[in-house]
Design an enzyme around this catalytic site. Sequence first.
Site, PDB file in Angstrom:
ATOM      1  CD  GLU A 168      -3.051  -0.976   2.286  1.00 17.32           C
ATOM      2  OE1 GLU A 168      -4.162  -0.464   1.673  1.00 17.32           O
ATOM      3  OE2 GLU A 168      -2.804  -1.177   3.218  1.00 17.32           O
ATOM      4  CG  HIS A 174      -2.347   2.948   5.469  1.00 17.11           C
ATOM      5  ND1 HIS A 174      -3.708   3.229   5.869  1.00 17.11           N
ATOM      6  CD2 HIS A 174      -2.273   1.655   5.517  1.00 17.11           C
ATOM      7  CE1 HIS A 174      -4.246   2.217   5.418  1.00 17.11           C
ATOM      8  NE2 HIS A 174      -3.538   0.853   5.251  1.00 17.11           N
ATOM      9  CG  HIS A 179      -5.185  -1.459   9.033  1.00 20.97           C
ATOM     10  ND1 HIS A 179      -4.190  -2.479   8.737  1.00 20.97           N
ATOM     11  CD2 HIS A 179      -4.930  -0.662   8.129  1.00 20.97           C
ATOM     12  CE1 HIS A 179      -3.729  -2.496   7.734  1.00 20.97           C
ATOM     13  NE2 HIS A 179      -4.121  -1.389   7.125  1.00 20.97           N
ATOM     14  CG  HIS A 181      -8.064  -0.528   4.599  1.00 23.10           C
ATOM     15  ND1 HIS A 181      -7.684  -0.494   3.240  1.00 23.10           N
ATOM     16  CD2 HIS A 181      -7.109  -0.720   5.568  1.00 23.10           C
ATOM     17  CE1 HIS A 181      -6.583  -0.733   3.227  1.00 23.10           C
ATOM     18  NE2 HIS A 181      -6.212  -0.720   4.349  1.00 23.10           N
TER      19      HIS A 181
END
Length: 269
Positions: free
Chosen positions: A110, A129, A131, A199
């Site tokens: 990603e 990023h 989760h 996500h």
Amino acid sequence: MTTTITRRSFLAGSVLLSIEGTLLAQQPAPTSAGVADPALIENLVAAYRILAQQGVLDGFGHVSARHNRAANRFIMSRSLAPELVTAADLIEFDFEGNPVDAKGRALYSERFIHGEIYRARPDVRAVVHNHAPSLIPFSVTTVPLRPMYHMASFIGNGVPIFDIRKSFGMTDMLVSDSAKGKALAQVLADKNCVLMRGHGVAVVGPTIQHAVGRSIYLEVNARVQSQAMALGGNITYLDPQEAQKMMDAGENRGYERPWELWKAKATGK
Ligand SMILES: [Zn+2]
């Protein structure tokens, strides 16, 4: 193909193409922008460890920083659990997610989240990023994530939600190419974070400290909001004007004080 490519290199490229079955084999690696500022490297390594220690990242997720020498390059770890990242694991990338020299190591699938956000947002110098589980309910319900307290003033202008299904149909949910990264950056627009349906989230900042601090307090804010909603009754959120006044006054004082603490705890420095 240009006339500068010799027959020999053309043939070599073709052979690679047939073996690898991908056009990537023919693309030369991007050139390096040069050695990055040691302070940037130190802070980026610290960011991985801090975010893991603070429960924002677990075995997954990543953080990157724009290269201090070139606006079109960013630096992030090879594919590795965040708490294990050292300076030797950091790799320089171009916006297309091509590594300058991966040394054969696996890359985060990603990384396109980072490249496309840097391309779209010249003001952004760090991207996280993650989760974090407390954020997920706000990505899959109609309940918007809103600023509960003064530490979350950076979401006073809203938190958009990127639903990968809208543009790409049924996927494996990962932002694993430039097209998906571009679509995510479009939904982020000029905001400080964008939830990703089912996500996680992408959080941006003008410094590594801002992107890390925002990621930590965004996660806390989500927990606080869920708790407030569970109590029932009316909730008084920060007014957008209050949030703006806090941003104007200097968002959480640049996170300088907690950064010093987080870094010392995570790296011993
Ligand atoms: Zn992810």
